[in-house]
Design a protein around this motif. Structure first.
Motif: not given
Length: 340
Positions: A108-129
């Motif tokens: 099960g996935i939290d919708h908010i976390r998924a939106h925050l993760y979406a950019p990481q699929i195409e344009h990944p950033l190093k943590y933290p940000y």
């Protein structure tokens, strides 16, 4: 690992197949916009019924588009919170049944976390940000230390930014979805035609918190008080409102970047597609910051962001049991107390 992602938290019925968390093999989105347009907003009962009718077709289409068969699915991820409860239940129960049938793990996935993760699929950033989530139901500024470690710095205390856009658009009959229509009109208007007020919260709030109810009230009920004598056209109202709404957000983002010392910014959610939001955040690149956005197709609710995040959880051995239930409520996030 091929992960099937299912998203039914609101009015988008979506399924996607993502390979190894980053390669999008398919992303099918069946939108209900035209069916909700007569109501100028989402009707929960109608949304859940349409999900029930569509979900099987959407999932099958995602598998077909990915050029795989059901036996090639290694895991399933599904949005379970927050959102419209009836809509969420359709996705969760379908995912449970399919996972049992295929004998694969699901999470099960939290919708908010998924939106925050979406950019990481195409344009990944190093943590933290610094993460900026902007949608119809949520406005969140947070520190993101990993896909599952999120520390909220500030949130909306009333209307979310997308909600404010939608309510202003509905009042003036600008069309639905409101945020999209205001953005289009604003590009043809004078953003100084009206001098709408921003919000200044009391010291009892966190310094990155934001309120849109006062701005919304000024635009809807007190238009004449803030006129500069220019035409009260839809274009001018939209441009002036959008300038202040996004400016209020950028003020908090700027302070959060200064206080935290973070040099990377990522934005997600439906309002991350707004042209002024994107250009305002993009401008930080000239100051030496790294900025990441999802493509427009990943700003809206979609199965790919669910599958991408699901891959991370499942790779770390985190799965859900058949007792997983849907929840309309926002999950608890740690909120940082900042000294003023």
């Amino acid at each position: 690992m091929n992960v099937l992602g299912i998203e039914t938290s609101c009015d988008e019925c979506s399924a996607a197949v993502v390979k190894d968390g980053s390669e999008i093999l398919s992303n099918v989105i069946a939108t209900q916009i035209e069916l909700h347009r007569p109501f100028d907003g989402v009707v929960p009962e109608l949304a859940s019924r349409l999900h029930t009718e569509w979900i099987s077709q959407v999932v099958n289409a995602a598998i077909l588009q990915a050029n795989i068969s059901k036996k090639d699915i290694d895991a399933i991820a599904v949005t379970c919170k927050p959102g419209l409860l009836g809509s969420l239940l359709v996705g969760v129960n379908f995912a449970k049944g399919l996972a049992q049938t295929l004998d694969v793990p699901f999470v099960g996935i939290d919708h908010i976390r998924a939106h925050l993760y979406a950019p990481q699929i195409e344009h990944p950033l190093k943590y933290p940000y610094l993460g900026v989530l902007l949608s119809g139901g949520h406005t969140v500024i947070c520190r993101v230390d990993s896909y599952d470690s999120i520390e909220v710095l500030g949130t909306t205390v009333d209307d979310a930014i997308g909600e404010a856009f939608d309510k202003v658009a509905k009042h003036y009959g600008l069309g639905y979805p409101g945020g999209v229509m205001i953005d289009r009109l604003a590009q043809k208007g004078d953003d100084l035609a009206f001098r709408f007020p921003g919000s200044n919260l009391k010291e009892t709030y966190h310094p990155y918190d934001i309120s849109y109810s006062g701005l919304k009230t000024a635009v809807i009920n007190q238009l004449e008080l803030f006129s500069t004598g220019k035409e009260a056209s839809a274009e001018n109202i939209a441009a002036s409102f959008q300038r202040v709404a996004v400016g209020m957000l950028m003020k908090r983002v700027d302070r959060a970047l200064t206080d935290t010392g973070l040099k990377r910014i990522s934005a997600g959610g439906g309002v991350a597609a707004n042209s002024l939001v994107r250009s305002s955040l993009k401008a930080y690149e000239d100051k030496g910051f790294e900025v990441s956005f999802p493509s427009l197709k990943l700003c809206t609710d979609n199965g790919a962001m669910v599958a991408g995040l699901g891959y991370r959880y499942i790779s770390d051995g985190i799965t859900s049991s058949c007792n997983l239930d849907a929840s309309s409520r926002v999950a608890a996030f740690k909120k940082t107390v900042v000294e003023l």
